[in-house]
Design a protein around this motif. Structure first.
Motif, short mmCIF file in Angstrom:
data_model
loop_
_atom_site.label_atom_id
_atom_site.label_comp_id
_atom_site.label_asym_id
_atom_site.label_seq_id
_atom_site.Cartn_x
_atom_site.Cartn_y
_atom_site.Cartn_z
N GLY A 94 5.72 2.41 -0.38
CA GLY A 94 5.08 1.41 -0.33
C GLY A 94 5.07 0.46 1.01
O GLY A 94 6.15 0.40 1.57
N THR A 95 4.25 -0.20 1.44
CA THR A 95 4.43 -0.92 2.59
C THR A 95 5.14 -2.12 2.52
O THR A 95 5.78 -2.79 3.34
CB THR A 95 2.99 -1.55 3.29
N GLU A 96 5.10 -2.96 1.08
CA GLU A 96 6.10 -3.94 1.06
C GLU A 96 7.38 -3.39 0.12
O GLU A 96 8.48 -4.15 0.11
CB GLU A 96 5.27 -4.91 -0.05
N ALA A 97 7.42 -2.23 -0.47
CA ALA A 97 8.63 -1.92 -1.17
C ALA A 97 8.64 -0.38 -1.53
O ALA A 97 7.49 0.02 -1.58
CB ALA A 97 8.68 -2.79 -2.87
N PRO A 134 9.84 0.24 3.63
CA PRO A 134 11.05 -0.27 3.72
C PRO A 134 12.12 0.76 4.10
O PRO A 134 11.86 1.96 3.27
CB PRO A 134 11.68 -1.01 2.50
N GLN A 150 0.89 -1.13 -0.04
CA GLN A 150 0.13 0.16 0.00
C GLN A 150 0.85 1.29 0.06
O GLN A 150 1.83 1.51 0.83
CB GLN A 150 -0.95 -0.09 1.26
N VAL A 151 0.78 2.08 -0.98
CA VAL A 151 1.50 3.25 -1.03
C VAL A 151 0.91 4.41 -0.31
O VAL A 151 -0.07 4.67 -0.28
CB VAL A 151 1.53 3.62 -2.61
N ALA A 201 6.16 3.77 7.36
CA ALA A 201 5.25 2.64 6.52
C ALA A 201 6.00 1.97 5.21
O ALA A 201 5.08 1.95 4.17
CB ALA A 201 3.65 3.35 6.13
#
Lengths: 353, 353
Positions: A246-249, B237, A145-146, B235
């Motif tokens: 983003g929350t993942e990358a 990396p 999620q950005v 929120a």
């Protein structure tokens, strides 16, 4: 196979030449004529690109063998030129920004609506391979999620600009690089995150002879709740960058803008890096991040945008950046200029409402 | 050669251990005692770092063999702990931020002024090799005249933080990452560009269980007229970056923050790139840019900051980040929080005046 859409260049400055060169790489459009008030420019352009020319805009619009005009006249002449084209039933492609006032943008919207012509605005940056890849990664959930996107567009233009150049006039290029460069990134940001609702901007002339802003920094908030930063600068070596958090990358995108005009080579001079958690243990002293280069698709952004326009002229689909989309970019741009001038945060609806 | 300055750790959480480990690499300070309300933590810390311990803060302050305290208790306890140290004639080093209210920051300033103790605040980021190099390049005119600096500090903290953690409490960590991460960059920005006069901030909780902000974007204007952007984010990396835009060159600085605690290795995991004009012809279709990697000096930021403090205790010079400098960082931080809450641009003087 359809016959090529026959286009005519109106306004024959530097950018008209860049576009005509890109169109030479397409079978979908064919340049048939050109017009500028300068006979010299008409002759030079026609020779260089192997097309005809017309002595007046009226004569050009009267031609049966012209389907559409490619408009690169100064921003504040867009509305009048497009209204005339629409009245003559010629489709119109116009360089960004669609206009520098909302009144002009609305005139263009009305002319398009009433005439039914196909209209597109040249926000080619969103077509770059890197932008398409960023959007695809976001849509696929690869970055989670950005929360924030940062965009910068900068070059050295303000350092050498003459005091009487139109770019130094706040009425003709409001916000300076915000109009001339930033509107590309505003289109990119709204392409990625949807409509902007609120802006805050600091801007001023710096290290320049002109009285217009040459440096601005802007915050943007979106209907989605997401946020962005836009840096536009005419006082430094060139930068075109987009960062996505983003929350993942995270994504880091850099483009060497000196290759912008060679639109079939632009993507080769860009770099997209993805940063993800290599190992997240929850212990703040024990985690790792990993940066991976992401392959950027190679496109031809200036050719592709006119080919989409030409397909729409032939009845094949819609254009991506229509008058309303381009007007929304200008509204955000003008909200930013107002924010800077008035020293307050500005809702885009104040201008659009 | 002077004898080492004898220090005692007050507050024995994660950061106290990181600092004590860094101090193990110094001959200038010697850790002699520690205190926490938890007997377990005292025992573990004393064993791990080979120092004594005290059963109460009063007992620790009464010791003749303690010259100074190293304070890493929660932000909102700084003032009381430092006031007590000052009354006992103990010098004090405190972790950033100096406080989370200006009232507390002013209490510390008064305690320091009235007692004459040496006081320093742990804004170690400005001591990084990359920051020193950026400052040196700016001072030497190698980047020309600077218009804008962008700083980002981000990690994933907000994604996993429990709802009852103090970092999720707007009173104890105003602005969330703005307090916990951003204040480092606010110190860096004021180190590079001087005092901030005005801010504009958007901030909110995003992708988190806590009600405090976890994402903020901030614009800053400086007395010098220069401008900056600060992005702080819990929120995504981790990112620690600084970009400088100058009339002669741009600088891009990236640090892998996962090496932050190993302060003798941090600089090895950083990268500083300088972008300059390779050839500027004045023709917008004919110019080149050149990116060059700049060597970053290798320092030990956490050891170096305490060694400067220890030298000042021994009468050798002043500290770089004194109470007033640290208070100014907090004032800007709180101005940003106010800007976000009230939806308007805020002058720092509103808080400092």
């Amino acid at each position: 196979m359809s016959a090529p859409v026959r286009v005519a260049a109106v306004g024959l400055g530097r950018w008209a030449n860049v576009l005509a060169t890109a169109y030479g790489r397409s079978d979908t459009v064919r340049l048939v004529s050109c017009f500028s008030r300068s006979a010299d420019k008409r002759r030079t352009f026609a020779e260089r690109h192997g097309c005809g020319s017309d002595d007046s805009y009226q004569a050009l619009l009267a031609r049966d063998d012209v389907d559409a005009v490619i408009v690169t006249v100064p921003n504040d002449h867009h509305a009048a030129v497009i209204e005339q084209a629409a009245r003559s039933g010629k489709h119109a492609f116009v360089e960004k920004p669609i206009a520098v006032t909302l009144e002009d943008a609305r005139r263009i919207e009305r002319a398009v609506d009433e005439s039914g012509i196909v209209f597109a605005c040249g926000h080619s940056a969103r077509r770059l391979g890197g932008l398409r890849k960023i959007k695809a990664l976001m849509d696929a959930g690869d970055v989670g999620q950005v929360s924030v996107v940062e965009a910068v567009f900068a070059n050295e233009r303000g350092l050498t600009i003459e005091a009487d150049n139109w770019r130094g006039d706040p009425a003709r290029a409001p916000g300076g690089p915000l109009t001339q460069l930033g509107v590309h990134q505003l289109d990119n940001l709204q392409y990625l995150l949807g409509p902007v609702t609120r802006v805050a901007t600091f801007g001023k002339p710096m290290y320049t002879r002109v009285r217009n802003d040459t440096v601005n920094v802007t915050l943007l908030e979106f209907e989605s709740g997401q946020m962005a930063y836009l840096g536009t600068n005419w006082a430094c070596p060139g930068v075109f960058s987009i960062n996505v958090y983003g929350t993942e990358a995270d994504l880091f995108y850099q483009l060497d803008f000196s290759w912008w005009s060679d639109s079939h080579l632009t993507d080769e001079h860009s770099r997209l890096t993805k940063r993800a958690f290599a190992r997240a243990t929850g212990d703040p002293d024990d985690f790792d991040l990993q940066d991976v280069e992401v392959e950027v698709p190679q496109v031809d952004h200036l050719r592709d945008e006119v080919e989409e326009f030409a397909r729409a002229v032939r009845g094949g689909g819609r254009v991506e950046v229509d008058a309303r989309t381009a007007t929304r970019n200008v509204a955000v741009m003008l909200a930013a200029v107002r924010s800077s001038r008035e020293g307050r945060m500005v809702q885009v609806d104040e201008l659009m409402g």
